[in-house]
Design a protein around this motif. Structure first.
Motif, short mmCIF file in Angstrom:
data_model
loop_
_atom_site.label_atom_id
_atom_site.label_comp_id
_atom_site.label_asym_id
_atom_site.label_seq_id
_atom_site.Cartn_x
_atom_site.Cartn_y
_atom_site.Cartn_z
N THR A 1 68.69 32.61 16.35
CA THR A 1 69.29 31.40 16.89
C THR A 1 68.25 30.55 17.59
OG1 THR A 1 71.15 30.56 18.17
CG2 THR A 1 69.90 32.34 19.16
N SER A 2 68.60 29.31 17.83
CA SER A 2 67.65 28.39 18.46
C SER A 2 68.23 27.71 19.69
CB SER A 2 67.26 27.31 17.45
OG SER A 2 68.35 26.44 17.23
N TYR A 3 69.52 27.83 19.90
CA TYR A 3 70.20 27.14 20.99
C TYR A 3 70.05 25.63 20.88
CZ TYR A 3 70.25 31.88 22.69
OH TYR A 3 70.42 33.23 22.78
N GLY A 4 69.63 25.13 19.74
CA GLY A 4 69.56 23.70 19.50
C GLY A 4 68.50 22.97 20.29
N LYS A 5 67.53 23.67 20.86
CA LYS A 5 66.61 23.03 21.80
C LYS A 5 65.35 22.54 21.11
CE LYS A 5 66.27 25.23 25.76
NZ LYS A 5 66.23 26.35 26.75
N LEU A 6 65.42 21.31 20.61
CA LEU A 6 64.25 20.67 20.02
C LEU A 6 63.29 20.22 21.11
CD1 LEU A 6 65.69 18.33 17.24
CD2 LEU A 6 63.85 19.98 16.93
N THR A 7 62.00 20.44 20.87
CA THR A 7 60.95 19.91 21.75
C THR A 7 60.17 18.87 20.96
OG1 THR A 7 60.76 22.01 22.94
CG2 THR A 7 58.90 20.49 23.09
N PHE A 8 60.05 17.66 21.51
CA PHE A 8 59.42 16.56 20.80
C PHE A 8 58.04 16.24 21.35
CE2 PHE A 8 62.63 14.76 18.01
CZ PHE A 8 63.81 15.27 18.51
N GLY A 9 57.18 15.72 20.49
CA GLY A 9 55.97 15.06 20.94
C GLY A 9 56.30 13.67 21.45
N GLN A 10 55.28 12.96 21.91
CA GLN A 10 55.53 11.67 22.56
C GLN A 10 55.72 10.54 21.58
OE1 GLN A 10 52.65 13.22 22.27
NE2 GLN A 10 50.89 11.85 22.49
N GLY A 11 55.52 10.79 20.30
CA GLY A 11 55.72 9.76 19.29
C GLY A 11 54.44 8.99 19.00
N THR A 12 54.28 8.57 17.75
CA THR A 12 53.14 7.76 17.33
C THR A 12 53.66 6.52 16.63
OG1 THR A 12 51.75 9.72 17.04
CG2 THR A 12 51.03 7.69 15.95
N ILE A 13 53.28 5.36 17.14
CA ILE A 13 53.71 4.11 16.53
C ILE A 13 52.80 3.79 15.34
CG2 ILE A 13 54.03 1.63 16.88
CD1 ILE A 13 54.41 2.24 19.88
N LEU A 14 53.40 3.57 14.19
CA LEU A 14 52.66 3.18 12.99
C LEU A 14 53.04 1.76 12.61
CD1 LEU A 14 50.92 3.69 10.46
CD2 LEU A 14 52.99 4.56 9.35
N THR A 15 52.04 0.91 12.43
CA THR A 15 52.25 -0.45 11.94
C THR A 15 51.44 -0.61 10.67
OG1 THR A 15 52.53 -1.28 14.20
CG2 THR A 15 52.09 -2.90 12.46
N VAL A 16 52.11 -1.05 9.60
CA VAL A 16 51.44 -1.26 8.33
C VAL A 16 51.50 -2.75 8.01
CG1 VAL A 16 51.39 -0.69 5.88
CG2 VAL A 16 52.13 1.02 7.55
N HIS A 17 50.33 -3.33 7.78
CA HIS A 17 50.23 -4.76 7.45
C HIS A 17 50.10 -4.95 5.95
CE1 HIS A 17 49.97 -6.02 11.58
NE2 HIS A 17 48.97 -5.20 11.82
N PRO A 18 50.66 -6.06 5.41
CA PRO A 18 50.54 -6.33 3.97
C PRO A 18 49.08 -6.54 3.56
CG PRO A 18 52.18 -7.77 4.99
CD PRO A 18 51.47 -7.05 6.11
#
Lengths: 115, 117
Positions: free
Chosen positions: B100-117
């Motif tokens: 079991t996992s008890y539903g406890k997700l641990t997240f990183g702080q996130g990475t913003i990705l911007t893609v230009h044409p």
């Protein structure tokens, strides 16, 4: 459409107000979650409910009060909040907390601003 | 406790460039690993997952391999598109005895990705 609906999408309230956030899932899931997403910080798990029973309270201040009347609905009651509580509040659901590899499905969140 | 560390963003790329977003983790036992994506104004969506060492998760041209020896789960895509612009989150869930996992997700702080044409 993720199957998890949160209302309202935006909420502005004063520190003395009382308001509630609502989450509803149409996926037949048994577990529901509240997360807080603040700028430049990782998502913080706040509460977990499994089959309507609270299984996790991640040291959340008592000014946040969750309620889960059934497996499809989850509320977060708010009172006397502080400015640092301004954030995006995300609701999620999954088949159950005991099923490790089933993904959590997220709503679009409620953007909360405390004046 | 469990933790996830992602590379600092934002990441800015031109269309069709190669993407790598690094993710390393610290956890007890044998966690399952995930990448989630958050498009502007939306909640998080599961992008891919891997449940054991050497597993490769893939979806929409994105790939990540569970590397236990380096405790890493780096996200890659060979050719990014403007529509890939979003915030990417690496996450883990610890698997306890009994599975079991008890539903406890641990997240990183996130990475913003911007893609230009």
């Amino acid at each position: 459409e993720t199957g998890v609906t949160q209302t309202p999408r935006h909420l502005v309230m004063g520190m003395t107000n009382k308001k509630s956030l609502k989450c509803e899932q149409h996926l037949g899931h048994n577990a529901m979650y509240w997360y807080k997403q603040s700028a430049k910080k990782p998502l913080e798990l706040m509460f977990v409910y499994n089959f309507k029973e609270q299984t996790e309270n991640n040291s959340v201040p008592s000014r946040f009060s969750p309620e889960c009347p059934n497996s499809s609905h989850l509320f977060l009651h708010l009172h006397t909040l502080q400015p640092e509580d301004s954030a995006l509040y995300l609701c999620a659901s999954s088949r159950g907390t005991g099923i490790v590899n089933q993904p959590q499905h997220f709503g679009d969140g409620t953007r909360l601003s405390i004046l | 406790g469990d933790s996830v560390t992602q590379m600092e963003g934002p990441v800015t790329l031109s269309e069709e460039a190669f993407l790598t977003i690094n993710c390393t983790y610290t956890a007890t036992g044998y966690p399952s690993l995930f990448w989630y994506v958050q498009y502007p104004g939306e909640g998080l969506q599961l992008l891919l997952k891997a449940t054991k060492a050497d597993d490769k998760g893939s979806n929409k041209g994105f790939e990540a391999t569970y590397r236990k020896e380096t405790t890493s789960f780096h996200l890659e895509k060979g050719s990014v598109q403007v529509s890939d612009s979003a915030v990417y989150f690496c996450a883990l869930i610890r698997v306890y005895a009994g599975g079991t996992s008890y539903g406890k997700l641990t997240f990183g702080q996130g990475t913003i990705l911007t893609v230009h044409p």
